[in-house]
Design a protein around this motif. Structure first.
Motif, PDB file in Angstrom:
ATOM      1  N   GLY A  32      -2.852  -4.165   2.130  1.00 27.08           N
ATOM      2  CA  GLY A  32      -3.962  -4.514   3.010  1.00 27.08           C
ATOM      3  C   GLY A  32      -3.912  -3.814   4.355  1.00 27.08           C
ATOM      4  N   THR A  33      -2.755  -3.265   4.713  1.00 30.69           N
ATOM      5  CA  THR A  33      -2.615  -2.599   6.008  1.00 30.69           C
ATOM      6  C   THR A  33      -3.460  -1.334   6.074  1.00 30.69           C
ATOM      7  N   ALA A  34      -3.527  -0.583   4.988  1.00 29.57           N
ATOM      8  CA  ALA A  34      -4.343   0.637   4.984  1.00 29.57           C
ATOM      9  C   ALA A  34      -5.804   0.304   5.273  1.00 29.57           C
ATOM     10  N   THR A  35      -6.294  -0.778   4.690  1.00 33.99           N
ATOM     11  CA  THR A  35      -7.676  -1.200   4.945  1.00 33.99           C
ATOM     12  C   THR A  35      -7.841  -1.646   6.393  1.00 33.99           C
ATOM     13  N   LYS A  36      -6.914  -2.447   6.902  1.00 29.56           N
ATOM     14  CA  LYS A  36      -6.990  -2.920   8.288  1.00 29.56           C
ATOM     15  C   LYS A  36      -6.990  -1.766   9.279  1.00 29.56           C
ATOM     16  N   LYS A  61      -7.894   6.370   5.047  1.00 29.12           N
ATOM     17  CA  LYS A  61      -8.551   6.836   3.840  1.00 29.12           C
ATOM     18  C   LYS A  61      -8.123   8.259   3.529  1.00 29.12           C
ATOM     19  N   ASN A  69      -8.088   1.195   8.557  1.00 26.09           N
ATOM     20  CA  ASN A  69      -9.183   2.079   8.141  1.00 26.09           C
ATOM     21  C   ASN A  69      -8.659   3.455   7.701  1.00 26.09           C
ATOM     22  N   THR A 102      -2.483   0.640  -4.157  1.00 29.81           N
ATOM     23  CA  THR A 102      -1.902  -0.671  -3.870  1.00 29.81           C
ATOM     24  C   THR A 102      -1.134  -1.136  -5.095  1.00 29.81           C
ATOM     25  N   ASP A 125       0.881  -1.162   0.000  1.00 28.21           N
ATOM     26  CA  ASP A 125       0.000   0.000   0.000  1.00 28.21           C
ATOM     27  C   ASP A 125       0.919   1.212   0.000  1.00 28.21           C
TER      28      ASP A 125
END
Length: 64
Positions: A49-53, A57, A55, A25, A10
Motif C-alpha cells: 500500500g505504500t507505493a499507492t500512498k 508508478k 503515488n 504486491t 509492495d
C-alpha cells in the motif's frame, strides 16, 4: 516468494537508471516467485500500500 514474511509487501522493481519498471504486491504466505515484467537489477520492498500512498508508478525516476 513470501515464505516466513509476516506482512504483505509492495515490490518496486528499479532499473539501472533509477526508473521504476514494475510494481508488484505480494501477500503473506504467497509462495509464487515474483518477477518484474521488465528486467530490473534492483527491488525495493515496502509495506503493501505504500507505493499507492506515495503515488509511485512505472516510469517514475527515484532520487536515492
Amino acid at each position: 516468494w513470501m515464505k516466513d514474511t509476516l506482512i504483505p509487501l509492495d515490490m518496486i522493481f528499479i532499473d539501472q537508471n533509477k526508473k521504476i519498471v514494475n510494481i508488484v504486491t505480494a501477500q503473506v504466505g504467497d509462495l509464487s516467485i515474483k518477477n518484474s515484467n521488465t528486467p530490473a537489477p534492483y527491488c525495493l520492498e515496502l509495506n503493501a500500500g505504500t507505493a499507492t500512498k506515495l503515488n509511485l508508478k512505472p516510469g517514475d525516476i527515484l532520487e536515492l
